[in-house]
Design a protein around this motif. Sequence first.
Motif, PDB file in Angstrom:
ATOM      1  N   GLN A  81     -12.367   6.011   9.033  1.00 19.71           N
ATOM      2  CA  GLN A  81     -12.320   5.780   7.631  1.00 19.71           C
ATOM      3  C   GLN A  81     -11.242   6.666   7.128  1.00 19.71           C
ATOM      4  N   THR A  84      -8.239   4.358   7.689  1.00 17.87           N
ATOM      5  CA  THR A  84      -8.209   3.223   6.904  1.00 17.87           C
ATOM      6  C   THR A  84      -7.466   3.517   5.402  1.00 17.87           C
ATOM      7  N   LYS A  88      -4.127   1.928   4.065  1.00 15.44           N
ATOM      8  CA  LYS A  88      -4.188   1.454   2.448  1.00 15.44           C
ATOM      9  C   LYS A  88      -2.902   2.113   1.991  1.00 15.44           C
TER      10      LYS A  88
END
Length: 391
Positions: A81, A84, A88
Motif C-alpha cells: 500500500q 502504491t 501515485k
Amino acid sequence: MKLKRYLAPNMRKAMILVRDELGDDAVIMSTRNTDDGVEVVAAIDPEAQQFKEEVPAQGQARSSYQSPEPDMQYSAGAAVQSNTEIAKMADELKAVKQMLENQLSGLAWNQTETQDPNKIHLIKRLVKLGIGWDLAQRLVSDINANNDQAWSEVLASIEAMLPVDEKDIIESGGIVALVGPTGVGKTTTIAKMASRFVMRNSSNQIALVTTDCYKIGAQAQLKTFADLMGVPVHVVNSEGEMYSLLSSLATKKLILIDTAGISQKDILLTQQLTKQKAGLNHIRNYLVMSAATQLSVMKDIVRSFEQVGLKGCILTKVDEALQLGNILTVLIENQLPLSYLSGGQRVPEDLEPVKARDLLDKAMVLGHQNQHLKEDEAFRMGMGKEISDAQ
C-alpha cells in the motif's frame, strides 16, 4: 525536496546540466532570463528516488522467500500500500514535469528567436516546406543568416545534397524490382515504365514478372496492362522459380518485377523474393513510396525496406501531396537516389525523370500553398523536441 540552481547560456545547455546531475526524474521548478543566459531551478523528489531503489530490492527479496509466514502477510500488505502511494506521487510529479516542459518549450522558443531571429526565420521556412527539424538545423548551421542571399544558399545546399539517379532505368535495362508498402502504386508504375519502354523498343525485349500472390486481382491488373502492350506476364511463387525464370529470360533487355505490397512492420519483408543475396544480387530493388506519406512513416518505411537492398526510390502520388519536404528529408538523410516522379493514373504520361531543381521548386510551391501548419507552431514543435532530447 532539495532545490538546486543552474546557470547556462541557453535553455538547452541548462537542461543538459540538470539531466546530468539530477537524472531523468528531475522536476523544473522555475526559469528566468539573466544577463548571461538563463537560470533554472530544479529539484528531485527523494521519495520518488527511494521508490525506484526499493522496488528492485523488494523484487529480489520476494524471490528469496518462497513461502512467507502468515504473520508477515499483514506487514507485506502495508508495504504494498505504501509503495502504491509512492508510485501515485511519482506519477503526479511526472505530470507536473510534463506541464513544465511544455512551458519551457515556449520560453526557449522566445529566447532563441530573440537571440538569432534571421536564422530562426530560415528554419521556419524550411519546416513549412516539410523539411525535418534536424535537417533544417543542419542546413542553416553554417549559413550567414544576415546575408540577403541566405535563403538562396540554403536552397542550393538542398539541391546539392539531394541524390538523384542520373541513369534512366528504362534506358539502362536489366532486372528491376519495385518494392514497397501496399497501395503506393507499384503495379501502375510498372505499367507506365513498361509502356514507355515498348514505345522506344520492341515488346519482345521486355518481360513482366509478378510475385504478388496475396492481393486479390493484383495479377489480373498487371495482365490487363500487359495484354494491351503485347508483353508476357510471368508469375513467381518461390525463390527457386525466380532463379529458373530469370535464367530463361536472360536475353531480355528489361525485366520488371512487381512485388507484393508488404507493411514495413511485416515479418514477411525478410522473405522478399527479390532480397539481395548470393545469386540474386543482379536484381535492382527500387522503393516505391507515396508522396502523401508523413515524414515519420517515410523514415520507418526506408529503414525497414533497406534490409532487402535498395538501389533507389520512385515517388508516386505527387499530385496528392501537401508537402514534399518530407521526401527531400528522407532522401538526403539516407542518401537514397530518386529515379522517377509519378502523379496521376495516365499510362505512360504521368511518369517523369527527376531533376533536383524541379523537385525543389515543386516543394516550394506546395510550401506556399500549405496553410494547415503555421510556422510558429511547427517551430515550437521542433524546439520542444530539442529540449526533450536534451533530457
